[in-house]
Scaffold this active site. Structure first.
Site, PDB file in Angstrom:
ATOM      1  N   CYS A  76     -17.213  55.532 -11.846  1.00  0.00           N
ATOM      2  CA  CYS A  76     -17.487  54.906 -10.569  1.00  0.00           C
ATOM      3  C   CYS A  76     -16.714  53.601 -10.483  1.00  0.00           C
ATOM      4  CB  CYS A  76     -18.947  54.543 -10.350  1.00  0.00           C
ATOM      5  SG  CYS A  76     -19.948  55.894  -9.879  1.00  0.00           S
ATOM      6  N   ARG A  91     -11.441  56.087 -11.578  1.00  0.00           N
ATOM      7  CA  ARG A  91     -12.750  56.017 -12.239  1.00  0.00           C
ATOM      8  C   ARG A  91     -13.737  57.046 -11.702  1.00  0.00           C
ATOM      9  NH1 ARG A  91     -13.533  50.843 -14.704  1.00  0.00           N
ATOM     10  NH2 ARG A  91     -15.769  51.146 -14.539  1.00  0.00           N
ATOM     11  N   TRP A 141     -18.359  58.921  -9.377  1.00  0.00           N
ATOM     12  CA  TRP A 141     -18.310  60.041 -10.321  1.00  0.00           C
ATOM     13  C   TRP A 141     -19.776  60.386 -10.556  1.00  0.00           C
ATOM     14  CZ3 TRP A 141     -20.123  61.109 -15.274  1.00  0.00           C
ATOM     15  CH2 TRP A 141     -19.598  62.270 -15.859  1.00  0.00           C
ATOM     16  N   ASN A 149     -22.750  51.429 -10.521  1.00  0.00           N
ATOM     17  CA  ASN A 149     -21.994  52.141 -11.559  1.00  0.00           C
ATOM     18  C   ASN A 149     -22.891  52.184 -12.791  1.00  0.00           C
ATOM     19  OD1 ASN A 149     -19.294  51.012 -13.722  1.00  0.00           O
ATOM     20  ND2 ASN A 149     -20.188  53.022 -13.538  1.00  0.00           N
ATOM     21  N   GLY A 150     -23.234  53.384 -13.241  1.00  0.00           N
ATOM     22  CA  GLY A 150     -24.079  53.509 -14.428  1.00  0.00           C
ATOM     23  C   GLY A 150     -25.155  54.557 -14.218  1.00  0.00           C
ATOM     24  N   GLU A 198      -5.613  67.546 -30.003  1.00  0.00           N
ATOM     25  CA  GLU A 198      -5.302  66.706 -28.841  1.00  0.00           C
ATOM     26  C   GLU A 198      -4.468  67.497 -27.817  1.00  0.00           C
ATOM     27  OE1 GLU A 198      -6.260  64.226 -27.369  1.00  0.00           O
ATOM     28  OE2 GLU A 198      -4.616  63.613 -26.082  1.00  0.00           O
ATOM     29  N   LYS A 231      -5.559  68.110 -23.872  1.00  0.00           N
ATOM     30  CA  LYS A 231      -4.703  67.768 -22.733  1.00  0.00           C
ATOM     31  C   LYS A 231      -4.563  68.963 -21.796  1.00  0.00           C
ATOM     32  CE  LYS A 231      -4.355  64.467 -23.491  1.00  0.00           C
ATOM     33  NZ  LYS A 231      -5.410  63.567 -23.138  1.00  0.00           N
ATOM     34  N   GLU A 266      -7.845  69.692 -19.903  1.00  0.00           N
ATOM     35  CA  GLU A 266      -8.171  68.632 -18.947  1.00  0.00           C
ATOM     36  C   GLU A 266      -7.429  68.788 -17.629  1.00  0.00           C
ATOM     37  OE1 GLU A 266      -8.903  64.236 -20.658  1.00  0.00           O
ATOM     38  OE2 GLU A 266      -7.173  65.213 -21.538  1.00  0.00           O
ATOM     39  N   HIS A 292     -10.528  83.147 -39.953  1.00  0.00           N
ATOM     40  CA  HIS A 292     -11.976  83.096 -40.206  1.00  0.00           C
ATOM     41  C   HIS A 292     -12.777  83.264 -38.923  1.00  0.00           C
ATOM     42  CE1 HIS A 292     -11.446  82.176 -44.410  1.00  0.00           C
ATOM     43  NE2 HIS A 292     -10.533  81.291 -44.071  1.00  0.00           N
ATOM     44  N   LYS A 308     -11.779  58.549 -15.542  1.00  0.00           N
ATOM     45  CA  LYS A 308     -11.351  57.726 -16.675  1.00  0.00           C
ATOM     46  C   LYS A 308     -12.449  56.714 -16.962  1.00  0.00           C
ATOM     47  CE  LYS A 308      -6.916  56.123 -18.201  1.00  0.00           C
ATOM     48  NZ  LYS A 308      -6.588  57.337 -18.953  1.00  0.00           N
TER      49      LYS A 308
HETATM   50  N1  GLU Z   1     -25.573  57.394 -11.356  1.00  0.00           N
HETATM   51  C1  GLU Z   1     -24.877  57.089 -10.156  1.00  0.00           C
HETATM   52  C2  GLU Z   1     -24.611  58.340  -9.316  1.00  0.00           C
HETATM   53  O1  GLU Z   1     -24.654  59.447  -9.793  1.00  0.00           O
HETATM   54  C3  GLU Z   1     -23.586  56.343 -10.453  1.00  0.00           C
HETATM   55  C4  GLU Z   1     -22.680  57.159 -11.329  1.00  0.00           C
HETATM   56  C5  GLU Z   1     -21.582  56.421 -12.084  1.00  0.00           C
HETATM   57  O2  GLU Z   1     -21.573  55.224 -12.282  1.00  0.00           O
HETATM   58  O3  GLU Z   1     -20.637  57.081 -12.548  1.00  0.00           O
HETATM   59  O4  GLU Z   1     -24.351  58.216  -8.157  1.00  0.00           O
END
Ligand code: GLU
Length: 588
Positions: free
Chosen positions: A2, A27, A72, A96-97, A459, A463, A466, A482, A583
């Site tokens: 986010c 982000r 996100w 964000n969080g 790695e 890549k 992703e 195996h 990211k």
């Molecule tokens: N938890 C919040 C949501 O889902 C924020 C997500 C985040 O910071 O990535 O909207």
């Protein structure tokens, strides 16, 4: 994840916030929204999808103060209702969080008559602010935060306040001062408007208005926090002539190795780190995703240089199952952004156990740098593409230098040669397209190798999956027989890395085993003999410039990054913004 941005100044806020969000889109890009305030009224535009979707609504967003968000999703689908800002009463909030106790708070607020409009954890913050508000925004924010569990960076707009408030715990947030006053998740969103930036302490509450920024601690006592010139950390977020950031950043691999060598080799205190490593009983490397794959390479490099027991740990696991560190141990935490929540938490736990903490990171002002005893800078410059490329080779360069006690200059000279090799790989990427074509025609792709090539294979696989969404896996070549061989038929491709003469024959056995089951094989090698023997028998063979085995991962990394990039394009995927990813993984 986010991205958050806030602005208070004399200019219209909407366009400034929109530009800031575009820079933060790496982000998260599930949905986006902006709220502005003008004469006691809050205006909001938000919707599922990318930031660009807000452009037509900007003119409706009045005022010179506002907040914005690019999401996100962690809780609740990526749709219009769940897009931030979340508004309730006199408030609009971006977050964000993760609010871990959101369900409990939601139940409590519902019982008090609150009606919720989204499925997100974040919306409870707007309701809590409304619940505690008695005319003082900072105090309502203090009381609301005291009820939250989890991690957050919050920006809050209140209809009664000509400005916005921000606070953080466990998520990144930066304040900017210059033409107007700003807050953002990352310095790149300060948009050239801020001459100075400051990283507030955890729990600080800042009130940002068109006339300045006031910062308070968690108990609302005023505090002074130092601002530094933005020019010292100027981000470089231009795509140049390249069609994608990913291609541009792969092209910067060699430059990253050179810059990292130049900076790390003359780093003050490097001797102290080497002597700590030399005296350590245990060296534990931590990382997630690509940084963990760099840590795997670090185990071989450091294990060959020191007597200690050297291990690599996925940070989200190490946090709850710590690797038994003591005051004689060294923990090396590897994180591109320095904000990776799992890595920061596991690094804190290592430090609490008494270990000496070394951070290998690309962002000099990030959370991990504030916990570490010593920071080893990865000099990759801003990395915008979600899939890490140049930061991975920069991390490898740092680990090489950490693994060279007393002869960092000799290793730096070898790394400069490797940088020349990377340049040759990137300049002649025609084989990458050929191998990418094989990848997109395959049901699954297995990356295999022995020794350091096994780590590079892991790695390479990450890549590819992703950015192209092709199923892939990476592991030591000897493991093939195996279990995985059961999956091999003509629809499966094996990309076989062979860069160590001593292990080449064993790897060629694996090639034979795949060919005998009609599997397809692409060989990537630095060894001319191997190339000569295998190219007539395999579907593709890429001869990279020669390199000593301990340095070959720089070349194979660049080669496999190009393969992944080409495969993404062949499948019509946006390599810079893979679906479901973001990211800077700042949530646990
Ligand atoms: N938890 C919040 C949501 O889902 C924020 C997500 C985040 O910071 O990535 O909207």
């Amino acid at each position: 994840m986010c991205g958050i941005v806030g602005y208070a100044g004399r200019d219209r806020a909407a366009e400034i916030l929109f530009e800031g969000l575009k820079k933060l889109e790496y982000r998260g890009y599930d949905s986006a929204g902006i709220s502005t305030r003008d004469r006691g009224e809050i205006f909001t535009a938000k919707r599922g999808g990318r930031v660009e979707g807000l452009r037509l609504s900007l003119k409706e967003l009045k005022g010179t103060v506002g907040i914005g968000h690019t999401r996100w999703a962690t809780h609740g689908e990526a749709n219009d209702a769940n897009a931030h800002p979340h508004a309730f009463g006199r408030f609009a909030v971006v977050h964000n969080g993760i609010i871990e106790n959101h369900a409990e708070l939601r139940a409590e607020l519902r019982a008090a008559g609150h009606v919720f409009a989204s499925q997100t954890d974040s919306e409870v913050v707007a309701h809590l602010l409304d619940f505690y508000y008695e005319g003082d925004l900072a105090d309502a924010l203090r009381l609301a935060c005291a009820r939250l569990k989890g991690c957050w960076a919050l920006a809050v707009l209140c209809a009664d306040f000509d400005g916005f408030a921000v606070t953080r715990r466990g998520s990144s947030l930066i304040l900017g001062r210059g033409e107007g006053f700003m807050a953002a998740s990352d310095i790149c969103a300060l948009g050239g408007r801020s001459a100075f930036y400051c990283v507030p302490e955890e729990g600080d509450i800042a009130l940002v208005t068109p006339s300045g920024i006031e910062i308070f601690d968690a108990e609302l006592s005023p505090v002074g926090r130092a601002f530094s010139p933005v020019r010292d950390v100027e981000p470089d977020s231009d795509k140049g002539d390249c069609p994608h950031y990913m291609l541009r950043e792969i092209g910067q691999n060699a430059r990253t190795v050179r810059a990292t060598c130049a900076s790390v080799a003359r780093l003050p205190g490097l001797k102290e780190v080497h002597s700590r490593l030399g005296a350590a009983d245990r060296i534990a490397l931590l990382g997630c995703g690509t940084a963990y794959n760099a840590a795997l390479a670090g185990v071989r490099l450091l294990g060959g240089a020191y007597d200690a027991c050297v291990t690599a740990h996925i940070a989200s696991e190490a946090r709850f199952d710590p690797p038994g560190l003591t005051a004689r141990s060294v923990c090396i935490a590897v994180s591109q952004s320095g904000e990776t929540a799992d890595t920061v938490m596991a690094a804190r736990a290592a430090r609490e156990a008494g270990a000496y903490l070394v951070a290998v990171t690309n962002v000099g002002y990030s959370a991990i740098t504030r916990v570490a005893d010593k920071v080893i800078p990865v000099c990759a410059g801003t990395e915008i593409c979600v899939a890490a490329t140049k930061s991975y080779v920069g991390q490898l360069a740092c680990l090489h230098i950490l693994a060279s006690p007393g002869r960092a200059d000799v290793r730096a000279a070898q790394l400069l040669k490797a940088a020349d090799g990377i340049e040759r790989v990137v300049a002649d990427g025609s084989r990458a397209l050929e191998i990418a074509r094989l990848c997109v025609r395959s049901r699954a792709v297995f990356f295999i190798g022995r020794g350091a090539d096994a780590d590079a294979a892991v790695e390479g696989s990450l890549k590819l999956k992703e950015v192209s969404y092709i199923f892939s896996d990476g592991y030591p070549a000897g493991e093939l027989k195996h279990g995985t061989l059961a999956l091999v038929d003509e629809s499966v491709l094996a990309i076989v890395l062979i860069t160590d003469e001593g292990l080449a024959e064993k790897c060629e056995n694996a090639v034979e085993q795949i060919l005998s089951r009609r599997g397809r094989v692409a060989v990537v090698t630095t060894l001319a003999d191997v190339h000569r023997r295998l190219s007539p028998r395999t579907d593709a063979a890429w001869l990279l410039p020669p390199a000593p085995a301990h340095l070959s991962h720089f070349l194979t990394a660049a080669a496999l990054q190009l393969v992944a990039y080409r495969a993404a394009l062949l499948r019509g995927c946006d390599p810079d913004k893979p679906r479901n990813l973001a990211k800077s993984v700042t949530v646990e």
